[in-house]
Design a protein around this motif. Structure first.
Motif, PDB file in Angstrom:
ATOM      1  N   ALA A  93     -21.677  15.973 -13.743  1.00 24.48           N
ATOM      2  CA  ALA A  93     -21.611  14.515 -13.621  1.00 24.48           C
ATOM      3  C   ALA A  93     -20.428  14.143 -12.746  1.00 24.48           C
ATOM      4  O   ALA A  93     -19.384  14.778 -12.779  1.00 24.48           O
ATOM      5  N   GLY A  94     -20.597  13.101 -11.964  1.00 26.79           N
ATOM      6  CA  GLY A  94     -19.496  12.607 -11.161  1.00 26.79           C
ATOM      7  C   GLY A  94     -19.273  13.421  -9.900  1.00 26.79           C
ATOM      8  O   GLY A  94     -20.017  14.340  -9.578  1.00 26.79           O
ATOM      9  N   CYS A  95     -18.201  13.081  -9.196  1.00 26.49           N
ATOM     10  CA  CYS A  95     -17.904  13.692  -7.898  1.00 26.49           C
ATOM     11  C   CYS A  95     -16.449  14.120  -7.847  1.00 26.49           C
ATOM     12  O   CYS A  95     -15.545  13.310  -8.116  1.00 26.49           O
ATOM     13  N   GLY A  96     -16.223  15.385  -7.494  1.00 25.77           N
ATOM     14  CA  GLY A  96     -14.865  15.886  -7.378  1.00 25.77           C
ATOM     15  C   GLY A  96     -14.086  15.192  -6.280  1.00 25.77           C
ATOM     16  O   GLY A  96     -12.871  15.016  -6.380  1.00 25.77           O
ATOM     17  N   GLY A  97     -14.791  14.786  -5.227  1.00 24.92           N
ATOM     18  CA  GLY A  97     -14.136  14.085  -4.138  1.00 24.92           C
ATOM     19  C   GLY A  97     -13.557  12.751  -4.584  1.00 24.92           C
ATOM     20  O   GLY A  97     -12.469  12.350  -4.145  1.00 24.92           O
ATOM     21  N   TYR A  98     -14.272  12.063  -5.477  1.00 29.40           N
ATOM     22  CA  TYR A  98     -13.772  10.801  -6.018  1.00 29.40           C
ATOM     23  C   TYR A  98     -12.461  11.027  -6.768  1.00 29.40           C
ATOM     24  O   TYR A  98     -11.518  10.243  -6.658  1.00 29.40           O
ATOM     25  N   VAL A  99     -12.408  12.139  -7.515  1.00 35.93           N
ATOM     26  CA  VAL A  99     -11.212  12.456  -8.288  1.00 35.93           C
ATOM     27  C   VAL A  99     -10.027  12.707  -7.355  1.00 35.93           C
ATOM     28  O   VAL A  99      -8.911  12.260  -7.616  1.00 35.93           O
ATOM     29  N   VAL A 100     -10.268  13.423  -6.266  1.00 38.08           N
ATOM     30  CA  VAL A 100      -9.203  13.662  -5.293  1.00 38.08           C
ATOM     31  C   VAL A 100      -8.709  12.335  -4.727  1.00 38.08           C
ATOM     32  O   VAL A 100      -7.499  12.108  -4.591  1.00 38.08           O
ATOM     33  N   GLY A 101      -9.647  11.452  -4.409  1.00 36.78           N
ATOM     34  CA  GLY A 101      -9.271  10.138  -3.891  1.00 36.78           C
ATOM     35  C   GLY A 101      -8.429   9.346  -4.879  1.00 36.78           C
ATOM     36  O   GLY A 101      -7.440   8.702  -4.491  1.00 36.78           O
ATOM     37  N   GLU A 102      -8.812   9.389  -6.155  1.00 42.51           N
ATOM     38  CA  GLU A 102      -8.044   8.692  -7.183  1.00 42.51           C
ATOM     39  C   GLU A 102      -6.654   9.299  -7.338  1.00 42.51           C
ATOM     40  O   GLU A 102      -5.674   8.583  -7.594  1.00 42.51           O
ATOM     41  N   THR A 103      -6.574  10.624  -7.174  1.00 41.43           N
ATOM     42  CA  THR A 103      -5.277  11.300  -7.273  1.00 41.43           C
ATOM     43  C   THR A 103      -4.336  10.828  -6.173  1.00 41.43           C
ATOM     44  O   THR A 103      -3.173  10.484  -6.427  1.00 41.43           O
ATOM     45  N   VAL A 104      -4.845  10.801  -4.948  1.00 38.12           N
ATOM     46  CA  VAL A 104      -4.030  10.345  -3.826  1.00 38.12           C
ATOM     47  C   VAL A 104      -3.651   8.878  -4.006  1.00 38.12           C
ATOM     48  O   VAL A 104      -2.506   8.476  -3.759  1.00 38.12           O
ATOM     49  N   LYS A 105      -4.606   8.072  -4.465  1.00 40.45           N
ATOM     50  CA  LYS A 105      -4.343   6.648  -4.694  1.00 40.45           C
ATOM     51  C   LYS A 105      -3.211   6.464  -5.701  1.00 40.45           C
ATOM     52  O   LYS A 105      -2.291   5.667  -5.482  1.00 40.45           O
ATOM     53  N   LEU A 106      -3.264   7.226  -6.804  1.00 41.96           N
ATOM     54  CA  LEU A 106      -2.229   7.108  -7.829  1.00 41.96           C
ATOM     55  C   LEU A 106      -0.868   7.552  -7.295  1.00 41.96           C
ATOM     56  O   LEU A 106       0.145   6.888  -7.528  1.00 41.96           O
ATOM     57  N   LEU A 107      -0.842   8.666  -6.572  1.00 37.10           N
ATOM     58  CA  LEU A 107       0.434   9.160  -6.029  1.00 37.10           C
ATOM     59  C   LEU A 107       1.036   8.162  -5.054  1.00 37.10           C
ATOM     60  O   LEU A 107       2.264   8.006  -4.972  1.00 37.10           O
ATOM     61  N   LYS A 108       0.180   7.466  -4.309  1.00 33.51           N
ATOM     62  CA  LYS A 108       0.679   6.427  -3.404  1.00 33.51           C
ATOM     63  C   LYS A 108       1.232   5.243  -4.205  1.00 33.51           C
ATOM     64  O   LYS A 108       2.268   4.664  -3.845  1.00 33.51           O
ATOM     65  N   GLU A 109       0.544   4.886  -5.295  1.00 31.83           N
ATOM     66  CA  GLU A 109       1.012   3.799  -6.157  1.00 31.83           C
ATOM     67  C   GLU A 109       2.397   4.130  -6.729  1.00 31.83           C
ATOM     68  O   GLU A 109       3.232   3.248  -6.920  1.00 31.83           O
ATOM     69  N   LEU A 110       2.624   5.421  -6.986  1.00 37.94           N
ATOM     70  CA  LEU A 110       3.896   5.871  -7.554  1.00 37.94           C
ATOM     71  C   LEU A 110       4.941   6.139  -6.477  1.00 37.94           C
ATOM     72  O   LEU A 110       6.031   6.628  -6.783  1.00 37.94           O
ATOM     73  N   ASN A 111       4.597   5.832  -5.216  1.00 37.69           N
ATOM     74  CA  ASN A 111       5.486   6.089  -4.080  1.00 37.69           C
ATOM     75  C   ASN A 111       5.889   7.562  -3.993  1.00 37.69           C
ATOM     76  O   ASN A 111       7.004   7.887  -3.577  1.00 37.69           O
ATOM     77  N   ALA A 112       4.960   8.430  -4.393  1.00 34.96           N
ATOM     78  CA  ALA A 112       5.260   9.865  -4.400  1.00 34.96           C
ATOM     79  C   ALA A 112       4.576  10.618  -3.263  1.00 34.96           C
ATOM     80  O   ALA A 112       5.052  11.676  -2.852  1.00 34.96           O
ATOM     81  N   PHE A 113       3.487  10.090  -2.741  1.00 33.36           N
ATOM     82  CA  PHE A 113       2.670  10.859  -1.796  1.00 33.36           C
ATOM     83  C   PHE A 113       3.432  11.195  -0.516  1.00 33.36           C
ATOM     84  O   PHE A 113       3.236  12.255   0.070  1.00 33.36           O
ATOM     85  N   TYR A 114       4.316  10.298  -0.104  1.00 31.28           N
ATOM     86  CA  TYR A 114       5.035  10.504   1.163  1.00 31.28           C
ATOM     87  C   TYR A 114       6.484  10.953   0.949  1.00 31.28           C
ATOM     88  O   TYR A 114       7.277  10.948   1.884  1.00 31.28           O
ATOM     89  N   GLU A 115       6.825  11.334  -0.262  1.00 30.30           N
ATOM     90  CA  GLU A 115       8.190  11.764  -0.549  1.00 30.30           C
ATOM     91  C   GLU A 115       8.394  13.261  -0.322  1.00 30.30           C
ATOM     92  O   GLU A 115       9.514  13.754  -0.459  1.00 30.30           O
TER      93      GLU A 115
END
Length: 288
Positions: A93-115
């Motif tokens: 069920a569901g899509c692994g790609g969606y999960v990756v997208g949500e992970t990146v989205k969350l890390l950006k929200e936490l200002n962590a993705f570009y640190e």
């Protein structure tokens, strides 16, 4: 720099990813490794345990991103490498790609993705849908892990096709192949001769590489207690040094499936014919 590491299932992507992450950290870089597999065991040899996944954390917070802090999802592993496990949807069920997208989205929200200086995506194997290729949307380079066998090179060729397709719309390049735990490299060399791409490194068939996964430690950590293992670490440091030159990389062009099959099959047949001829020659010599 953002790297996506791909390859056939069971080929040793996570073991290789963790050791490359440590090698890059040893070169003074701040590293985040993101496991992109529902098994959520990519970072096991870095942390020594299965860390909670992004999806688990989001569900526990009822998907309220504002209630999540970096320490809820980012765990520091051996050598100062930070670790995140994306997790995945329930089986079937569901899509692994969606999960990756949500992970990146969350890390950006936490200002962590570009640190981080370098982010390493360790991606599940043996899937070729669009979700499987999602980490390539965020990557500068792709690295493919393979061995000297037909199945691994066939999977590598499919990944090459994904890289080529994504490079149309993203600044993505293939950094090259890494041969993992293989006695020979003749098929690898045959493949890259036709489908031109760099070979970053070929690690020999060393049992300690497999054992490190079982022990839940990187080769670098094991080498602290057993100095005879340091030479293995040099293979990963060599890969790291090549990546830190920010290589030009390539936009590869995959071989059609039938052409690849014929190429590798013909090589096998010719190789076996040569071995049989040698055996017959030796037998004739003995009879005489």
């Amino acid at each position: 720099m953002k790297l996506s590491i791909y390859g056939k299932g069971g080929i040793g992507k996570s073991t290789t990813s963790c050791n490359i992450s440590i090698a890059l950290a040893r070169r003074g870089k701040k590293i985040l490794q993101i496991g992109c597999d529902p098994k959520h065991d990519s970072t096991f040899t870095l942390t020594g345990f299965l860390i909670p996944t992004i999806i688990d954390t989001l569900q526990s917070k009822d998907y309220h991103y504002e209630n999540i802090w970096p320490e809820d999802v980012i765990y520091q592993g051996y050598g100062g490498v930070d670790c995140v496990e994306a997790g995945g949807p329930p089986a079937g069920a569901g899509c692994g790609g969606y999960v990756v997208g949500e992970t990146v989205k969350l890390l950006k929200e936490l200002n962590a993705f570009y640190e981080y200086d370098i982010i390493v995506f360790d991606v599940l194997g043996d899937v070729v849908c669009g979700g499987f290729a999602a980490p390539l949307n965020y990557s500068d380079y792709c690295i493919i892990i393979t061995d000297n066998g037909f199945d691994a090179l066939f999977a590598a060729n499919r990944i090459v096709a994904s890289v080529r397709e994504k490079s149309r719309t993203h600044p993505l390049r293939l950094a090259g192949l890494v041969g993992n735990r293989t006695k020979k490299r003749d098929l690898i060399d045959k493949y890259v001769e036709i489908c031109t791409m760099p070979v970053l490194e070929v690690l020999p068939l060393i049992e300690d590489i497999r054992v490190s996964r079982v022990q839940g430690k990187t080769l670098f950590e094991m080498a602290e207690l057993d100095k005879t293992l340091r030479f293995i670490c040099d293979y990963y440091l060599n890969i790291a040094d090549q990546l830190l030159t920010y290589p030009e990389g390539v936009i590869p062009k995959e071989l059609p499936d039938r052409e690849l099959f014929n190429l590798l099959s013909d090589f096998y047949l010719n190789f076996n014919d040569s071995k049989n001829q040698i055996k017959e020659t030796n037998l004739d010599f003995i009879i005489v």
